[in-house]
Design an enzyme around this catalytic site. Structure first.
Site, PDB file in Angstrom:
ATOM      1  N   GLU A   1       1.369  -0.457  -5.140  1.00 23.76           N
ATOM      2  CA  GLU A   1       0.457   0.625  -5.470  1.00 23.76           C
ATOM      3  C   GLU A   1       1.279   1.894  -5.726  1.00 23.76           C
ATOM      4  O   GLU A   1       1.740   2.545  -4.784  1.00 23.76           O
ATOM      5  CB  GLU A   1      -0.538   0.876  -4.335  1.00 23.76           C
ATOM      6  CG  GLU A   1      -1.551   1.967  -4.686  1.00 23.76           C
ATOM      7  CD  GLU A   1      -2.241   2.576  -3.479  1.00 23.76           C
ATOM      8  OE1 GLU A   1      -3.342   3.125  -3.669  1.00 23.76           O
ATOM      9  OE2 GLU A   1      -1.672   2.526  -2.366  1.00 23.76           O
TER      10      GLU A   1
ATOM     11  N   ASP B   1       0.837  -1.189   0.000  1.00 21.80           N
ATOM     12  CA  ASP B   1       0.000   0.000   0.000  1.00 21.80           C
ATOM     13  C   ASP B   1       0.881   1.251   0.000  1.00 21.80           C
ATOM     14  O   ASP B   1       1.919   1.302   0.668  1.00 21.80           O
ATOM     15  CB  ASP B   1      -0.882  -0.017   1.253  1.00 21.80           C
ATOM     16  CG  ASP B   1      -1.760   1.209   1.367  1.00 21.80           C
ATOM     17  OD1 ASP B   1      -2.695   1.338   0.556  1.00 21.80           O
ATOM     18  OD2 ASP B   1      -1.495   2.037   2.264  1.00 21.80           O
TER      19      ASP B   1
END
Length: 492
Positions: A241, A215
């Site tokens: 990400e 993330d």
């Protein structure tokens, strides 16, 4: 918008069984028919629900891996984003206990499905006041006993924007050393922070996970992330990400040495072409558009962030959402990740929870683009017939090349060698014409309307198409719909 009813189908179990990825992330362009590269994000599903879904649906449907939401202890509250504010690295959250998590991973493996954990390692909490986490851990904004402290230099204070928040995305220092919406930014260049994060990821691997979604990877320098990942086993899969932004200092290409990367540009452009009815421009969609190399690109229609901020299509777009998923699964570019969440009205809305705050079991019930949902209902997009059918289609075509391309403004059709054919129509009127399908003569069941099990008792559960000896077929594609045929859905 064309009626979603044109895309209704009847079943969700796929023709082919699943073999879990031995090397997660292998892309479709490198695969023979019968193998799998499609992942699914079961956003905010609790561990017991994921385990059941692996056994009942994901494994039989040929899904390669499932992405589980962050498993670590987090701040309390009903909002979805509490899961993304770590308090500690204890595997104890509103989604389940450590024991339930480990059991879920084992159950999914038995079903042939790999498991990725959503790893939040860029930051800790964003709350200025001290508090107590889900599992009872006390913390301050920059003080996490046993893990990190401001006094030890474990956090960044960039001194740029108000409250140390990111002020300029065109400056790499701001992006990677300032705070993302007040979230305490970890000093990932320091040995102690790196070692602590690595230990957390290693602990998750000890519970059986096959890899991680990193993330907010964009907010961690690529070299720092490489150092964190280096001690882990080389077969641990990583997808990062890294949101692509025009003229920004930090771009996805900087992270390809660490693993696969989500291609946000694909999802954004996909929304534009489907909503505008310009399907013809999707010919060559992929690397030719300046996207990441297909071998390391993870493609998607939406995720938990983009369905809320409006930068991509989402389940409320009905037939257009289905059409976007059909194209994503049909193209040889990249490897798709499906999304499956819950209905909401306000962007902060969390999943359905009991009085203690634990997330309730997922219950799919009746699914499909035509179904109306109340807040908190599980939408279960991965079970929608057209999406499930296209997962089987992708497995059937494998690495076959894109051939027999045909475009007409709002429509796009092509074959994948001699293994499959798909036609998509973003227009408001039916499209009828004779296409070269590349398929052998015979009667084929349409997996868009027939789902993953398009044949039943030698009949099609959805529509059917007759392919002539020369490989051509007269096909009618409904407005806002698609037709897809493959070698595994041919009637004897």
């Amino acid at each position: 918008m064309p009626a979603a009813a044109t895309l209704i189908a009847a079943s969700v179990a796929l023709l082919s069984g699943c073999s879990g990825l031995s090397t997660a992330g292998t892309v479709a362009a490198d695969q023979p028919a019968g193998t799998h590269d499609v992942g699914v994000q079961l956003f905010q599903w609790n561990w017991d629900s994921i385990a059941r879904e692996c056994t009942d649906t994901l494994g039989p449907n040929g899904i390669a891996w499932v992405l589980a939401s962050p498993p670590n202890e987090h701040v309390t509250g009903p909002e979805w984003w509490t899961s993304y504010q770590p308090v500690s690295y204890r595997v104890e959250s509103r989604l389940g206990t450590r024991e339930q998590f480990e059991s879920m991973v084992s159950t999914c493996h038995e079903a042939g499905v790999d498991v990725l954990a959503d790893a939040v390692v860029n930051h800790m909490t964003g709350r200025d006041e001290p508090g107590v986490g889900w599992a009872g851990s006390r913390h301050g904004h920059y003080d996490y006993p046993g893990l990190y402290s401001d006094a030890a230099g474990d956090f960044h204070h960039c001194g740029r924007g108000e409250g140390d928040d990111i002020a300029n995305y065109r400056a790499a220092f701001d992006v990677q050393s300032c705070e993302l919406v007040n979230l305490a930014d970890l000093a990932t260049e320091t040995p102690h922070v790196r070692k602590t994060i690595t230990a957390y990821l290693a602990d998750l691997l000890s519970l059986g996970v096959d890899g991680f979604r990193i993330d907010a990877a964009k907010h961690i320098p690529a070299a720092d992330l490489a150092a964190i990942l280096a001690p882990l086993p080389p077969d641990a899969y990583v997808v990062q990400e890294v949101i692509r932004g025009s003229r920004e200092a930090v771009q996805p290409e900087m992270y390809t040495g660490n693993g696969d990367v989500f291609e946000f540009g694909f999802a954004r452009e996909l929304e534009g072409m489907v909503e505008s009815g310009t399907m013809s421009v999707s010919e060559g969609f992929g690397e030719d558009w300046g996207f990441l190399p297909g071998r390391i690109a993870r493609t998607f229609v939406d995720n938990h962030d983009t369905e809320r901020n409006g930068e991509t299509l989402n389940y409320t777009d009905g037939a257009q959402y289905v059409l976007a998923n059909v194209l994503t699964l049909a193209l040889p570019y990249g490897s798709p990740v499906l999304y499956s969440g819950y209905a909401f009205s306000a962007g902060d809305d969390g999943p359905a929870q009991d009085a203690s705050g634990r997330v309730q079991d997922a219950d799919c019930g009746t699914v499909g683009p035509e179904v109306s949902h109340s807040d908190g209902d599980w939408v279960c997009q991965h079970r929608w017939d057209a999406i499930a059918g296209m997962v089987s289609w992708r497995s059937a075509v494998g690495d076959a090349p894109l051939e027999n391309s045909w475009t007409r403004g709002d429509a796009y059709a092509f074959s994948r060698g001699e293994r499959g054919f798909v036609a998509m129509n973003a227009g408001d009127e039916p499209l009828t014409r004779r296409f070269q399908t590349g398929l052998a003569a015979g009667r084929y069941c349409d997996v868009v309307t027939g789902g993953g099990t398009p044949t039943a008792a030698e009949a099609c559960s959805g529509g059917s198409v007759e392919v002539a000896a020369d490989g051509t077929a007269r096909v009618t594609v409904p407005p806002g719909g698609a037709v897809a045929l493959h070698v595994g859905a041919r009637l004897s």
